[in-house]
Design an enzyme around this catalytic site. Sequence first.
Site, PDB file in Angstrom:
ATOM      1  N   ASP A 206       0.828  -1.212   0.000  1.00  0.00           N
ATOM      2  CA  ASP A 206       0.000   0.000   0.000  1.00  0.00           C
ATOM      3  C   ASP A 206       0.857   1.256   0.000  1.00  0.00           C
ATOM      4  O   ASP A 206       2.083   1.185   0.120  1.00  0.00           O
ATOM      5  CB  ASP A 206      -0.953  -0.014   1.201  1.00  0.00           C
ATOM      6  N   GLU A 209       3.383   1.581   2.598  1.00  0.00           N
ATOM      7  CA  GLU A 209       4.499   0.633   2.491  1.00  0.00           C
ATOM      8  C   GLU A 209       4.482  -0.428   3.583  1.00  0.00           C
ATOM      9  O   GLU A 209       5.515  -0.897   4.027  1.00  0.00           O
ATOM     10  CB  GLU A 209       5.843   1.391   2.540  1.00  0.00           C
TER      11      GLU A 209
END
Length: 483
Positions: A206, A209
């Site tokens: 995402d 991270e």
Amino acid sequence: MKIWGNRSAGAWVLFCLFVGGSLPASAAESSLENWIVTQTGRSMDRIYLAISPPDGALGSVMASPSRDLPNYYFHWIRDSALVMREVWAFRALNPTQARKTLIDYALFSRGNQNTDNRSGVAFDGGLGEPKFEMSGAPYDHDWGRPQNDGPALRVLALLGLADDMMMTGQQDFVYKNLYTPEMPARTLIKADLEFVAHHWMDPSFDLWEEVKGDHFYTRIAQWRAMAEGAVFAKKMNDPDAAAFYGQQAGLIMDSLDKFWSSSKNYLLATRNWVGGHDPQEKASLLDISIVLGVLHSGRSGSPFYVDDDRVIATMNELVNAFDYQYAINRDKLNDEGLPMGPAIGRYPEDHYDGETTNGLGNPWFLCTQAMAEYFVRLRGELKAHGQVNVTSISRPFFEALTRQNLSQQRRLVSGDPTFTAVLQALQDRSDAFIRRAKFHTGDGGHQSEQFNRVHGQMQSARDLTWSYASFLSLRRIREKNHD
Ligand code: NOJ
Ligand code: NOJ
């Protein structure tokens, strides 16, 4: 038929952003209006300092000058794309500089595409690599990879330049570097579009991270890239690709519906969580990434724009959650006694404080400024439609906003006092979020990544370039939608 439309209209409007557009609503507000004008200039200056710094390659963008605790001295694909979008949106200020900057960025990005890295090989899986060294070298350590929002955001950052060059006699540059129908794709935009078209269904990390899975933020960026890419491919004489990208856009849009949770009454940040952090670290799945996705990639008139009741319900849930979460939000007035909206962070359970992931997460400038942008954008959208449907999903928000019982009203229309009150309240709320961001901004307009949830001082990466980009985006949108 005129294919290449004229996109330079409105240039002078943009120019006015630096010298102050609208007049202050009241004397008490003049300091906010003045601050917004000053902060625009500072944000733009800091963005230019972050691009092609003396010890970085031409066209690279540092996420922050901070080189330890945390080290953000890297070129992130996501951050740099969001920064370039603002450079381009404000190009009227200095068209030559803006164009040169985007060209440098495009050429640096081509180098990234052509570099094998730990996400995969050049021009293939490697396009999902989240960040590169400022020299352009691959980042050779463990990281949450791949992050597949990057190529989509990069397309969205560069289509304006490509269009513009096609109109101004620089087709050669476009064909050589940005887009040719030729396969295998070796030009920047074409390669990114092919990557998105073939990989949007893959799980990736995402935007924070942390989580591997399917993410609303990533998907909506991929949808917009495919939708815009289809239009562009057609103009570039690539009709089969245009049809294919258009088809993918439709499939992605269908997949976005699945992020709605009717039991929770908000859009979930992630589905099919397969790796990264433990799912218990974000049990709510409530995340500002929904709002950021809508602002970065949503399109007026399409589902999942600011006025979609599912988005409204999600935003409302987020504001309430963060209001409760952070101690600083108990102070609701600034030094002049004017209302401040709640400081907003990434997600309620966040533990990343800039150094560790077992600390306490904090509010972020870019999240708080996004909320200000959201409210003023919603206002502009409702005003343009001249009406709003109040559904069972969005009613709690509109009732809280207007402090009225709306159970009998399914639709508010222009001329209706309640509709006028909604528009006013949205504008006031937007300003309240700007006052919040201003309150925690440092002397000289400095904005780091976070500000502490208890004492309000700045924290984590200093001068986060994305913080400044988020301010510029807010300023642009506000200029169009604020009375
Ligand atoms: C650094 C990332 O950039 C940040 O977003 C994340 O929260 C932490 N690592 C923990 O994974
Ligand atoms: C951490 C954030 O979580 C991520 O979204 C961002 O790309 C990097 N920092 C760089 O700013």
